[in-house]
Design an enzyme around this catalytic site. Structure first.
Site, short mmCIF file in Angstrom:
data_model
loop_
_atom_site.label_atom_id
_atom_site.label_comp_id
_atom_site.label_asym_id
_atom_site.label_seq_id
_atom_site.Cartn_x
_atom_site.Cartn_y
_atom_site.Cartn_z
CG ASN A 139 19.39 -17.76 10.58
OD1 ASN A 139 18.40 -18.49 10.56
ND2 ASN A 139 19.50 -16.73 11.42
CE LYS A 192 17.93 -13.74 9.77
NZ LYS A 192 18.10 -12.38 10.20
CG HIS A 241 19.83 -15.26 15.56
ND1 HIS A 241 19.09 -14.11 15.43
CD2 HIS A 241 20.63 -15.33 14.45
CE1 HIS A 241 19.40 -13.51 14.29
NE2 HIS A 241 20.33 -14.23 13.67
CD GLU A 282 16.49 -12.31 13.42
OE1 GLU A 282 16.11 -13.45 13.11
OE2 GLU A 282 17.08 -11.55 12.62
CD GLU A 341 24.60 -13.56 13.48
OE1 GLU A 341 24.65 -13.75 12.27
OE2 GLU A 341 23.57 -13.78 14.15
N GLY A 387 20.67 -7.67 8.87
CA GLY A 387 19.58 -7.30 7.96
C GLY A 387 19.52 -5.82 7.63
CB SER A 392 24.77 -6.71 6.24
OG SER A 392 23.55 -6.29 6.84
C1 PEP Z 1 21.54 -13.40 10.81
O1 PEP Z 1 20.38 -13.13 11.09
O2 PEP Z 1 22.13 -14.31 11.40
C2 PEP Z 1 22.18 -12.62 9.78
C3 PEP Z 1 23.49 -12.62 9.73
O3 PEP Z 1 21.36 -11.90 8.94
P1 PEP Z 1 21.80 -10.99 7.70
O4 PEP Z 1 22.88 -11.73 6.94
O5 PEP Z 1 20.55 -10.83 6.90
O6 PEP Z 1 22.30 -9.71 8.26
#
Ligand code: PEP
Length: 249
Positions: free
Chosen positions: A8, A10, A94, A96, A164, A170, A208
């Site tokens: 992803n 973003k 997601h 976000e 998630e 992040g 992460s």
């Molecule tokens: C995400 O935003 O879907 C995600 C998993 O981000 P990160 O790997 O940076 O935590």
């Protein structure tokens, strides 16, 4: 198609980024099996990125779709439009999108419907906040996110769920892999028992993930793969995660 590793990107990237990313990825990926890998660039770069990677088998998808198919929704992109660009999947819900764009489970349900109607594989993202986690509300939150998103969809040909935890995205923090495994088992049980006509293909973990923690996650029974944000922006790092997954399956 069952995707196991999805990038992803973003709100990141450029034509130059796409070119460099692909060079780094192909230099470091040690297999010719690209089938379970998906990349979700910003929609505007989908065509360019497809030209860059050619017909290698990596699937390209979107990070979001509109809950309507057409009409007065300035700035939106529909499932039928991404299908037209030969996209095979879209992230839906997601965290976000839920936080910054106030997407409700009702809207997410409509988006799942749009994806299903256009044969786009939906990747439904769910997860609890830090506060919900600390209060031991994870299961209840996930159960209601799943139920509210799926309740109007009696049948859904195929679905991937990405678990998630919001607090892991992040931040460099990850839950204990055994805990993730238990949550994934619960997700599979909820979908199978309450929505038996929904074809749940896999449950991915996101938050992460990187090449250092990937094998401890991927080696567990119910963790079918990962949705990767930050670490997927580096072609070499993403290839290393893909190599780890390939060795285990
Ligand atoms: C995400 O935003 O879907 C995600 C998993 O981000 P990160 O790997 O940076 O935590």
């Amino acid at each position: 198609m069952s995707l196991r590793l999805i990038a992803n990107w973003k709100l990141n990237g450029s034509k130059e980024f796409n070119d460099q990313w692909a060079q780094e990825f192909f230099k470091n990926f040690s297999s010719s099996n690209f089938k379970s890998i998906g990349i979700a660039p910003a929609c505007i770069y989908i065509d360019h990125f497809r030209k860059v990677i050619g017909e290698c088998g990596i699937e390209i998808g979107a990070q979001n779709i509109c809950d309507e198919d057409s009409g007065a929704r300035t700035g939106e992109i529909s499932a039928s439009m991404i299908k037209d660009l030969d996209c095979k999947f879209s992230l839906i819900g997601h965290s976000e999108r839920r936080i910054f764009f106030h997407e409700s489970n009702k809207t997410i349900s409509k988006k799942l419907n749009q994806a299903n109607n256009n044969s786009v594989m939906p990747i439904l993202c769910i997860g609890e906040t830090a506060d919900e986690n600390q209060k031991n509300n994870t299961y209840d939150v996930l159960e209601s996110q799943i139920s509210e998103a799926l309740q109007d969809l009696i049948e859904l040909n195929s679905l991937i769920i990405a678990y998630e935890p919001v607090w892991a995205i992040g931040t460099g923090k990850t839950p204990n892999p055994e805990e993730v495994n238990t949550v994934h088992k619960m997700i599979k049980d909820v979908v199978q028992s309450r929505f038996p006509k929904i074809g749940l293909k896999s449950v991915l973990y996101g938050g992460s993930v990187n090449s250092k923690n990937a094998s401890s996650l991927f080696s567990l029974e119910h963790i079918d793969g990962a949705l990767v944000g930050g670490a997927s922006l580096n072609g070499k790092e993403f290839a290393q995660i893909a190599n780890i997954l390939n060795e285990l399956y």
